[in-house]
Write a protein that holds these residues in place. Structure first.
Motif, PDB file in Angstrom:
ATOM      1  N   LEU A 120       0.854  -1.182   0.000  1.00  0.00           N
ATOM      2  CA  LEU A 120       0.000   0.000   0.000  1.00  0.00           C
ATOM      3  C   LEU A 120       0.891   1.234   0.000  1.00  0.00           C
ATOM      4  CD1 LEU A 120      -2.799   1.357   0.380  1.00  0.00           C
ATOM      5  CD2 LEU A 120      -2.442   1.104   2.844  1.00  0.00           C
ATOM      6  N   THR A 121       0.793   2.029  -1.047  1.00  0.00           N
ATOM      7  CA  THR A 121       1.614   3.232  -1.167  1.00  0.00           C
ATOM      8  C   THR A 121       0.767   4.449  -0.803  1.00  0.00           C
ATOM      9  OG1 THR A 121       2.896   2.196  -2.933  1.00  0.00           O
ATOM     10  CG2 THR A 121       3.088   4.587  -2.709  1.00  0.00           C
ATOM     11  N   VAL A 122       1.164   5.119   0.273  1.00  0.00           N
ATOM     12  CA  VAL A 122       0.407   6.267   0.784  1.00  0.00           C
ATOM     13  C   VAL A 122       1.141   7.556   0.437  1.00  0.00           C
ATOM     14  CG1 VAL A 122      -0.627   7.321   2.831  1.00  0.00           C
ATOM     15  CG2 VAL A 122      -0.436   4.827   2.665  1.00  0.00           C
ATOM     16  N   THR A 123       0.421   8.480  -0.161  1.00  0.00           N
ATOM     17  CA  THR A 123       1.003   9.751  -0.600  1.00  0.00           C
ATOM     18  C   THR A 123       0.194  10.919  -0.035  1.00  0.00           C
ATOM     19  OG1 THR A 123      -0.383   9.878  -2.573  1.00  0.00           O
ATOM     20  CG2 THR A 123       1.693   8.650  -2.766  1.00  0.00           C
ATOM     21  N   LYS A 124       0.666  12.099  -0.281  1.00  0.00           N
ATOM     22  CA  LYS A 124      -0.056  13.308   0.123  1.00  0.00           C
ATOM     23  C   LYS A 124      -1.459  13.321  -0.480  1.00  0.00           C
ATOM     24  CE  LYS A 124       0.313  18.361  -0.286  1.00  0.00           C
ATOM     25  NZ  LYS A 124       1.182  19.470  -0.779  1.00  0.00           N
ATOM     26  N   GLU A 125      -1.570  12.802  -1.691  1.00  0.00           N
ATOM     27  CA  GLU A 125      -2.838  12.855  -2.415  1.00  0.00           C
ATOM     28  C   GLU A 125      -3.875  11.856  -1.882  1.00  0.00           C
ATOM     29  OE1 GLU A 125       0.106  15.001  -4.354  1.00  0.00           O
ATOM     30  OE2 GLU A 125       0.211  12.827  -3.945  1.00  0.00           O
ATOM     31  N   ASN A 126      -3.440  10.678  -1.437  1.00  0.00           N
ATOM     32  CA  ASN A 126      -4.426   9.653  -1.056  1.00  0.00           C
ATOM     33  C   ASN A 126      -4.485   9.351   0.436  1.00  0.00           C
ATOM     34  OD1 ASN A 126      -2.225   8.016  -0.446  1.00  0.00           O
ATOM     35  ND2 ASN A 126      -2.536   6.588  -2.116  1.00  0.00           N
TER      36      ASN A 126
END
Length: 328
Positions: free
Chosen positions: A316-322
């Motif tokens: 699971l890749t978590v970014t500012k956007e999601n």
């Protein structure tokens, strides 16, 4: 009068039959207890997966969590769930050895046992993993290299030199580095600071002083990336270096928002509990033989099945956007 009595009797019999049928359907609903390591933000997502499974698979699935990561308390909850007649136990063991005897008792009573984060767990029917360790470490290296432009000096943090998972991931990342990124260089093999935010911060400040061209930090462990991000804030380097780590979305949020942290990469406990409930229902439905290579789990895809281990490749890749999508 006779006709009226007959009608009333028929109506009562019909209502009784309907009620009996409704009770029968309710009785057929499997009861599954999710028992994570402890009550925490991380396991909020585990509980969300159980709730989704309950709705999607028409089961009674709920969570009973120890207040802390206490193996004895977890065993007591498992024992209570057995006594209460649970059909399945969905457990994230605090200690693989301490749960083995109670798992064996559960299975003697035809209770299904599925675990998570406990590969080859004795006493379990199956274990579910959402990442494959080698692929996970390589993927994190690929993401780091992509954001760092594929060149320059960087550091790897781990929780300690004796945490198995962290060092397996680090080993895989280093292999990927050597195979794919000749213009990237580790400043040292690895630094054991990634479960202590302040130690990670201090090490990052030290590295920034020693290596002025440092391109970033790849952290295996929950506090490595936040500590490195804090150091970048203090040095006025937010957005200038790449910082990626295995930190939960909520804990990463403030750092992702201001750009001091680039990404958090981990896995979803909720996807794990959802898969566990699906597998437990298959076994209870008499479909154990169908749990084999090629099995597709709804919404999650086709895992690799290695003995009792059900292994997905779903980082699971978590970014500012999601980051706002996640509650753990």
């Amino acid at each position: 009068m006779k006709t009226r009595h007959s009608f009333t009797l028929a109506l009562l019999l019909g209502v009784t039959t309907l009620c009996s049928s409704t009770l029968s359907l309710a009785a057929e609903q499997y009861s599954m207890v999710g028992i994570p390591k402890l009550r925490s933000a991380w396991f909020n997502d585990y509980e969300s997966g159980l709730k989704k499974a309950a709705k999607d698979f028409d089961i009674d699935a709920y969570q009973q969590a120890p207040a802390s990561a206490d193996e004895a308390q977890q065993v007591r909850i498992i024992e209570d769930s057995i006594s209460q007649g649970a059909n399945a136990l969905l457990v994230v063991p605090n200690n693989a050895s301490s749960v083995e005897p109670v798992f064996n008792r559960a299975r003697q009573q035809k209770i299904v046992v599925i675990t998570h984060e406990s590969v080859n767990q004795p006493g379990a029917d199956f274990d579910v993993e959402m990442i494959e360790n080698d692929k996970f470490g390589r993927y994190m290296m690929d993401e780091f290299a992509r954001h760092a432009g594929g060149k320059g000096e960087f550091a790897i943090f781990v929780g300690s030199l004796t945490v198995p998972a962290h060092n397996i991931w680090a080993d895989a990342a280093i292999k990927q580095l050597k195979e794919k990124y000749p213009q990237m260089k580790l400043v040292a093999e690895r630094f054991p600071v990634s479960e202590d935010r302040n130690a990670s911060r201090q090490k990052t400040l030290e590295l920034l002083s020693t290596y002025p061209n440092l391109k970033g930090v790849l952290a295996f462990g929950s506090q490595g990336a936040p500590g490195a991000a804090q150091a970048l804030r203090e040095k006025g380097l937010v957005g200038k270096l790449t910082v990626i780590g295995t930190t939960s979305p909520k804990e990463s949020a403030a750092f992702l928002k201001d750009g001091s942290m680039t990404e958090a990469i981990l896995w979803s406990p909720g996807e794990a509990s959802y898969a566990m409930a699906y597998l437990a229902k298959m076994i209870l439905d008499g479909k154990r033989d169908e749990i084999k290579q090629g099995l597709e789990i709804p919404g999650l895809g086709v895992p690799e099945i290695n003995g009792q281990n059900i292994i997905f490749d779903k980082p699971l890749t978590v970014t500012k956007e999601n980051m706002g999508q996640y509650n753990f």
